[in-house]
Write a protein that holds these residues in place. Structure first.
Motif, PDB file in Angstrom:
ATOM      1  N   THR A 104      -3.064  73.025 -90.887  1.00  0.00           N
ATOM      2  CA  THR A 104      -2.732  72.482 -92.196  1.00  0.00           C
ATOM      3  C   THR A 104      -1.242  72.669 -92.433  1.00  0.00           C
ATOM      4  O   THR A 104      -0.611  73.530 -91.805  1.00  0.00           O
ATOM      5  CB  THR A 104      -3.534  73.159 -93.318  1.00  0.00           C
ATOM      6  OG1 THR A 104      -3.224  72.545 -94.565  1.00  0.00           O
ATOM      7  CG2 THR A 104      -3.175  74.634 -93.419  1.00  0.00           C
ATOM      8  N   THR A 105      -0.708  71.855 -93.308  1.00  0.00           N
ATOM      9  CA  THR A 105       0.685  71.996 -93.730  1.00  0.00           C
ATOM     10  C   THR A 105       0.677  72.628 -95.112  1.00  0.00           C
ATOM     11  O   THR A 105       0.153  72.046 -96.067  1.00  0.00           O
ATOM     12  CB  THR A 105       1.387  70.629 -93.762  1.00  0.00           C
ATOM     13  OG1 THR A 105       1.310  70.046 -92.459  1.00  0.00           O
ATOM     14  CG2 THR A 105       2.844  70.788 -94.140  1.00  0.00           C
ATOM     15  N   VAL A 115       0.768  75.329 -90.073  1.00  0.00           N
ATOM     16  CA  VAL A 115      -0.012  76.508 -89.685  1.00  0.00           C
ATOM     17  C   VAL A 115      -1.168  76.097 -88.783  1.00  0.00           C
ATOM     18  O   VAL A 115      -1.942  75.198 -89.123  1.00  0.00           O
ATOM     19  CB  VAL A 115      -0.535  77.248 -90.930  1.00  0.00           C
ATOM     20  CG1 VAL A 115      -1.368  78.465 -90.509  1.00  0.00           C
ATOM     21  CG2 VAL A 115       0.614  77.687 -91.806  1.00  0.00           C
ATOM     22  N   VAL A 116      -1.251  76.776 -87.640  1.00  0.00           N
ATOM     23  CA  VAL A 116      -2.389  76.637 -86.734  1.00  0.00           C
ATOM     24  C   VAL A 116      -3.123  77.970 -86.742  1.00  0.00           C
ATOM     25  O   VAL A 116      -2.497  79.030 -86.550  1.00  0.00           O
ATOM     26  CB  VAL A 116      -1.921  76.278 -85.307  1.00  0.00           C
ATOM     27  CG1 VAL A 116      -3.129  76.102 -84.393  1.00  0.00           C
ATOM     28  CG2 VAL A 116      -1.079  75.019 -85.335  1.00  0.00           C
ATOM     29  N   THR A 135      -8.403  86.847 -88.111  1.00  0.00           N
ATOM     30  CA  THR A 135      -7.891  85.484 -87.958  1.00  0.00           C
ATOM     31  C   THR A 135      -6.425  85.548 -87.580  1.00  0.00           C
ATOM     32  O   THR A 135      -5.673  86.361 -88.145  1.00  0.00           O
ATOM     33  CB  THR A 135      -8.045  84.686 -89.262  1.00  0.00           C
ATOM     34  OG1 THR A 135      -9.410  84.703 -89.660  1.00  0.00           O
ATOM     35  CG2 THR A 135      -7.599  83.249 -89.073  1.00  0.00           C
ATOM     36  N   ILE A 136      -6.046  84.736 -86.622  1.00  0.00           N
ATOM     37  CA  ILE A 136      -4.653  84.667 -86.212  1.00  0.00           C
ATOM     38  C   ILE A 136      -4.031  83.402 -86.791  1.00  0.00           C
ATOM     39  O   ILE A 136      -4.614  82.310 -86.715  1.00  0.00           O
ATOM     40  CB  ILE A 136      -4.507  84.706 -84.670  1.00  0.00           C
ATOM     41  CG1 ILE A 136      -3.016  84.693 -84.296  1.00  0.00           C
ATOM     42  CG2 ILE A 136      -5.303  83.622 -83.992  1.00  0.00           C
ATOM     43  CD1 ILE A 136      -2.767  84.962 -82.808  1.00  0.00           C
ATOM     44  N   PHE A 137      -2.870  83.551 -87.420  1.00  0.00           N
ATOM     45  CA  PHE A 137      -2.132  82.436 -88.013  1.00  0.00           C
ATOM     46  C   PHE A 137      -0.823  82.272 -87.259  1.00  0.00           C
ATOM     47  O   PHE A 137      -0.074  83.251 -87.099  1.00  0.00           O
ATOM     48  CB  PHE A 137      -1.829  82.695 -89.488  1.00  0.00           C
ATOM     49  CG  PHE A 137      -3.043  82.685 -90.365  1.00  0.00           C
ATOM     50  CD1 PHE A 137      -3.500  81.513 -90.936  1.00  0.00           C
ATOM     51  CD2 PHE A 137      -3.722  83.868 -90.626  1.00  0.00           C
ATOM     52  CE1 PHE A 137      -4.613  81.514 -91.748  1.00  0.00           C
ATOM     53  CE2 PHE A 137      -4.838  83.872 -91.438  1.00  0.00           C
ATOM     54  CZ  PHE A 137      -5.293  82.692 -92.005  1.00  0.00           C
ATOM     55  N   LEU A 138      -0.559  81.059 -86.826  1.00  0.00           N
ATOM     56  CA  LEU A 138       0.688  80.741 -86.131  1.00  0.00           C
ATOM     57  C   LEU A 138       1.420  79.689 -86.953  1.00  0.00           C
ATOM     58  O   LEU A 138       0.946  78.555 -87.110  1.00  0.00           O
ATOM     59  CB  LEU A 138       0.408  80.209 -84.724  1.00  0.00           C
ATOM     60  CG  LEU A 138       1.629  79.777 -83.906  1.00  0.00           C
ATOM     61  CD1 LEU A 138       2.553  80.954 -83.631  1.00  0.00           C
ATOM     62  CD2 LEU A 138       1.198  79.125 -82.592  1.00  0.00           C
ATOM     63  N   GLY A 139       2.581  80.087 -87.530  1.00  0.00           N
ATOM     64  CA  GLY A 139       3.355  79.169 -88.356  1.00  0.00           C
ATOM     65  C   GLY A 139       4.436  78.482 -87.545  1.00  0.00           C
ATOM     66  O   GLY A 139       5.344  79.147 -87.037  1.00  0.00           O
ATOM     67  N   LEU A 140       4.345  77.167 -87.416  1.00  0.00           N
ATOM     68  CA  LEU A 140       5.321  76.387 -86.655  1.00  0.00           C
ATOM     69  C   LEU A 140       6.292  75.689 -87.600  1.00  0.00           C
ATOM     70  O   LEU A 140       5.963  75.414 -88.765  1.00  0.00           O
ATOM     71  CB  LEU A 140       4.601  75.341 -85.783  1.00  0.00           C
ATOM     72  CG  LEU A 140       3.652  75.875 -84.707  1.00  0.00           C
ATOM     73  CD1 LEU A 140       2.944  74.723 -84.004  1.00  0.00           C
ATOM     74  CD2 LEU A 140       4.412  76.716 -83.692  1.00  0.00           C
ATOM     75  N   ASP A 141       7.457  75.418 -87.063  1.00  0.00           N
ATOM     76  CA  ASP A 141       8.476  74.700 -87.830  1.00  0.00           C
ATOM     77  C   ASP A 141       7.934  73.318 -88.210  1.00  0.00           C
ATOM     78  O   ASP A 141       7.507  72.543 -87.346  1.00  0.00           O
ATOM     79  CB  ASP A 141       9.751  74.578 -87.000  1.00  0.00           C
ATOM     80  CG  ASP A 141      10.876  73.928 -87.792  1.00  0.00           C
ATOM     81  OD1 ASP A 141      10.727  73.794 -89.024  1.00  0.00           O
ATOM     82  OD2 ASP A 141      11.886  73.557 -87.174  1.00  0.00           O
ATOM     83  N   VAL A 142       7.932  73.022 -89.512  1.00  0.00           N
ATOM     84  CA  VAL A 142       7.345  71.767 -90.001  1.00  0.00           C
ATOM     85  C   VAL A 142       8.332  70.616 -90.003  1.00  0.00           C
ATOM     86  O   VAL A 142       7.972  69.471 -90.316  1.00  0.00           O
ATOM     87  CB  VAL A 142       6.781  71.975 -91.431  1.00  0.00           C
ATOM     88  CG1 VAL A 142       7.903  71.976 -92.454  1.00  0.00           C
ATOM     89  CG2 VAL A 142       5.748  70.911 -91.782  1.00  0.00           C
TER      90      VAL A 142
END
Length: 443
Positions: A104-105, A115-116, A135-142
């Motif tokens: 989701t963004t 976020v994945v 839960t693992i959250f991976l925040g990528l550059d949007v």
């Protein structure tokens, strides 16, 4: 729109696949490096992963949002923040993490990221089934996703502007086409009006020439005619009944009377119209004319029909002159139905006038004949003078009215006996009486 949606979906799938691969690589590295100091190695791996320019943060949280591992050491033991608020169990339930990757963004950890996330599978075999997994959250550059979205929006705006301009061009083209059609219609109506005025001018010129001729010779012709009629009457009285001389005298009297009628009609057509209009009921004039022609219509087996609409107002006409015009039209209609038929007279209310209709089911007229029916001395009857319809036209025009004609020539019957299908319709529009005009204006 579909292309933009496909482009955004493809970009999101690409980022989601990238995030899923990074999470799997992170878990694989942890499995390989488990040699006792698990916590230290987990934190080191998290910090190393976030050194990549397109990874904003990595966090492992419990179902209540408590952070058990984070790429920033200072965040350990705190609560994950999402949309500026701390995450609780209800929000975590709303995210619905599972074994499959979700994305989701959203604004998380103080920044807008792609976020994945999914369940953290490391050590799953030693985890109690009664406890929910972390839960693992991976925040990528949007920014790549946002750039693609902005480009798509710009593309959509450009397409919308182009479509709008094309629509405006089409509307302008339709408007210009409609104006051109309207201009052609006005030109056609103007040409028709010019043609009508030219015909009216020619007709008036003919009437003026006839009037000049009639005024010059009428008395010179009538005086000899009176003398001839007097001598013919004298000689008829001198000869006995049944003699050839008496028959010749009768013929002379009849021909003199016919010539006298022609001169009278000619003078009536050529002299200025002296109508004396007044407010009258048109039904009374029609009833009077029908009484005059009823016997002649019965002899020719012609049925008479009169129809009047409700609330027909009075007209402003000269009773004698309009009655003469209507009588001429009815007599012509009877002559057109030698084998019988129906003569219909109808009265109806028009917009600013009263319409008088005279219809017969006779032989009809061809378009060539209709072009000349109001010309003086034009006739298709052997005994006609050709002055009846011109006189009708002059009387109607003198009242400020209009007259039109529509005709359909008859065709031979299938059995060879007579003809069928013929029809002629005269329509006369007469002015309203002054009190009716003021009442119409008030309405």
């Amino acid at each position: 729109y579909m292309s933009i949606r496909r482009s955004e979906r493809a970009m999101a799938d690409l980022l989601a696949e990238k995030g899923s691969s990074l999470i799997m690589a992170f878990e694989s590295a942890l499995r390989t490096g488990l040699r006792g100091e698990t916590g230290v190695r987990l934190q080191v791996l998290l910090e190393e992963m976030t050194r990549s320019p397109d990874i904003e943060f990595v966090a492992v949280t419990m179902p209540d949002g408590t952070i058990v591992a984070h790429s920033e050491r200072t965040r350990l033991g705190e609560t994950l923040r999402m949309q500026g608020e701390e995450v609780d169990e209800d929000r975590m339930t709303g995210l619905a993490p599972g074994d499959d990757v979700r994305w989701t963004t959203i604004r998380m950890e103080g920044r807008r990221v792609f976020v994945v996330y999914r369940n953290f599978l490391l050590g799953r075999e030693n985890w109690s089934k009664d406890l929910p997994p972390p839960t693992i959250f991976l925040g990528l550059d949007v920014s790549p996703f946002e750039i693609t979205r902005r480009q798509n929006r710009s593309y959509a705006i450009i397409l919308s502007v182009v479509a709008f301009l094309m629509g405006m061009v089409c509307l302008l083209a339709v408007s210009f086409a409609e104006r051109a059609r309207e201009s052609r219609r006005r030109q056609f109506r103007a040409e028709g009006e010019v043609h009508r005025l030219e015909e009216e001018v020619r007709r008036r010129e003919k009437l003026a020439a006839i009037g000049t001729l009639a005024a010059g010779v009428a008395h010179e012709i009538r005086n000899p005619l009176s003398s001839i009629k007097g001598f013919a009457t004298y000689f008829r009285q001198r000869f006995g009944d049944g003699s050839e001389e008496r028959e010749a005298a009768d013929i002379m009297v009849r021909e003199v009377n016919r010539l006298n009628r022609v001169i009278t009609d000619l003078l009536g057509l050529s002299r200025p119209s002296d109508v004396k209009p007044r407010s009258v009921c048109l039904e009374n004039i029609v009833a009077h004319v029908l009484r005059l022609i009823r016997q002649s219509a019965g002899e020719r087996h012609v049925g008479l029909s009169c129809r009047t609409s409700r609330s027909v107002p009075n007209v402003f006409v000269d009773v004698e002159r309009l009655g003469q015009a209507l009588l001429n039209l009815c007599l012509n209609a009877l002559d057109a139905m030698p084998d019988g038929g129906t003569l219909t007279i109808a009265i109806s209310r028009a917009r600013e006038s009263v319409c008088l209709l005279v219809r017969d089911t006779g032989s009809g007229m061809t378009p060539e004949i209709m072009e000349h029916i109001f010309d003086p001395y034009f006739t298709t009857k052997g005994s006609g003078t050709g002055l009846g319809l011109p006189l009708v036209h002059k009387i109607i025009t003198a009242h400020g009215g209009r007259i039109s004609v529509r005709s359909r020539p008859a065709v031979p019957a299938k059995d060879g006996n007579g003809s069928v299908g013929g029809e002629t319709v005269f329509r006369i529009w007469l002015p309203l009486a002054p009190e009716e005009e003021s009442g119409s204006a008030r309405r």
